[in-house]
Design an enzyme around this catalytic site. Structure first.
Site, PDB file in Angstrom:
ATOM      1  N   LYS A  58       1.781   2.917   3.663  1.00 13.81           N
ATOM      2  CA  LYS A  58       3.088   2.315   3.542  1.00 13.81           C
ATOM      3  C   LYS A  58       3.324   1.814   2.122  1.00 13.81           C
ATOM      4  CE  LYS A  58       2.918   0.595   8.245  1.00 13.81           C
ATOM      5  NZ  LYS A  58       2.836  -0.617   9.074  1.00 13.81           N
ATOM      6  N   GLY A  59       2.265   1.599   1.391  1.00 11.93           N
ATOM      7  CA  GLY A  59       2.339   0.914   0.105  1.00 11.93           C
ATOM      8  C   GLY A  59       3.211   1.542  -0.951  1.00 11.93           C
ATOM      9  N   ASP A 101       0.526   3.896  -4.434  1.00 12.39           N
ATOM     10  CA  ASP A 101       0.796   2.559  -4.944  1.00 12.39           C
ATOM     11  C   ASP A 101      -0.319   2.066  -5.856  1.00 12.39           C
ATOM     12  OD1 ASP A 101      -1.037   2.288  -2.864  1.00 12.39           O
ATOM     13  OD2 ASP A 101      -0.028   0.583  -1.921  1.00 12.39           O
ATOM     14  N   ASP A 104      -7.841   2.396  -6.109  1.00  8.40           N
ATOM     15  CA  ASP A 104      -8.949   1.450  -6.142  1.00  8.40           C
ATOM     16  C   ASP A 104     -10.241   2.274  -6.215  1.00  8.40           C
ATOM     17  OD1 ASP A 104      -9.571  -1.451  -5.847  1.00  8.40           O
ATOM     18  OD2 ASP A 104     -10.596  -0.787  -4.039  1.00  8.40           O
ATOM     19  N   LYS A 123      -7.054   0.627 -10.812  1.00 11.09           N
ATOM     20  CA  LYS A 123      -8.211  -0.241 -11.058  1.00 11.09           C
ATOM     21  C   LYS A 123      -9.396   0.672 -11.367  1.00 11.09           C
ATOM     22  CE  LYS A 123      -7.176  -3.942  -7.751  1.00 11.09           C
ATOM     23  NZ  LYS A 123      -7.757  -4.643  -6.569  1.00 11.09           N
ATOM     24  N   PHE A 140      -7.416  -8.933  -6.261  1.00 11.52           N
ATOM     25  CA  PHE A 140      -6.670  -8.592  -5.055  1.00 11.52           C
ATOM     26  C   PHE A 140      -5.192  -8.874  -5.295  1.00 11.52           C
ATOM     27  CE2 PHE A 140      -5.184  -8.967  -0.705  1.00 11.52           C
ATOM     28  CZ  PHE A 140      -5.735  -7.816  -0.180  1.00 11.52           C
ATOM     29  N   ASP A 145       0.577  -4.700   0.329  1.00  9.90           N
ATOM     30  CA  ASP A 145       0.459  -5.791   1.282  1.00  9.90           C
ATOM     31  C   ASP A 145      -0.937  -6.373   1.356  1.00  9.90           C
ATOM     32  OD1 ASP A 145      -0.716  -4.758   4.409  1.00  9.90           O
ATOM     33  OD2 ASP A 145      -0.705  -3.442   2.669  1.00  9.90           O
ATOM     34  N   ARG A 198       4.856  -7.342   1.056  1.00 10.77           N
ATOM     35  CA  ARG A 198       5.389  -6.072   0.518  1.00 10.77           C
ATOM     36  C   ARG A 198       6.739  -6.270  -0.171  1.00 10.77           C
ATOM     37  NH1 ARG A 198       2.423  -1.749   2.502  1.00 10.77           N
ATOM     38  NH2 ARG A 198       1.487  -2.027   4.553  1.00 10.77           N
TER      39      ARG A 198
END
Length: 179
Positions: free
Chosen positions: A42-43, A99, A102, A130, A151, A158, A164
């Protein structure tokens, strides 16, 4: 919500500016072609919505939902497709819109999966990166911002399905996600 924010890392204005720059670069690269943008739900939904309006070439869109986090703050390393694509990508110029990268595990899985579906070309764009957390080799064609290993939430990203709707990217206070 704002009481849970530790620090704003990327302002709303900086996001708008960078999305505009990325849109121009993508428009130049795909000039005379049609592009299929695939948002990773969803990000990426907020980023992709703004990005596609900043691109001047014809665009089709689709979405895929993949998860390796659940409601945790750490990737499990196991990628699960929750919703697959609605359309074939064979022979199309495809851009995966993410989005944040990581560990890179989810994106690498999606890239390999899409490559097997025989697109004309396949590229990756991520709003945030990142690199110090990367566990796999991955080539990212476009990056909005490189961020520290903290974080973060906001602009579609989210924690436990919250935050969000923040118009900026921010770090979350540790006590919020270590309860």
């Amino acid at each position: 919500m704002n009481q849970d924010i530790k620090e704003v890392l990327i302002s709303e204005e900086a996001l708008k500016q960078r999305v505009s720059e990325l849109g121009k670069a993508i428009s130049e690269r795909y000039k005379g072609q049609e592009l299929l943008m695939i948002g990773v739900l969803k990000g990426a939904n907020v980023f992709m919505s703004d990005l596609m309006r900043a691109v001047s070439v014809p665009i089709q869109i689709d979405f895929i939902a993949a998860s390796s986090y659940g409601s945790s703050t750490e990737s499990s390393g196991v990628v699960r497709i929750v919703k697959d694509l609605d359309y074939s990508i064979e022979g199309k110029h495809v851009m995966i819109v993410e989005d944040i990268i990581d560990t890179g595990l989810t994106l690498k899985y999606l890239y390999d999966n899409f490559s097997a579906r025989k697109p004309a070309s396949l590229s990756i764009i991520s709003l945030l990166d990142k690199p110090e957390r990367r566990k796999v080799e991955l080539t990212v064609d476009y990056t909005g911002f490189v961020i520290p290993d903290e974080f973060i939430v906001g602009y579609g990203i989210d924690y436990a399905e919250k935050y969000r709707n923040l118009p900026f990217v921010a770090t979350l206070k540790a006590e919020v996600y270590t309860k």
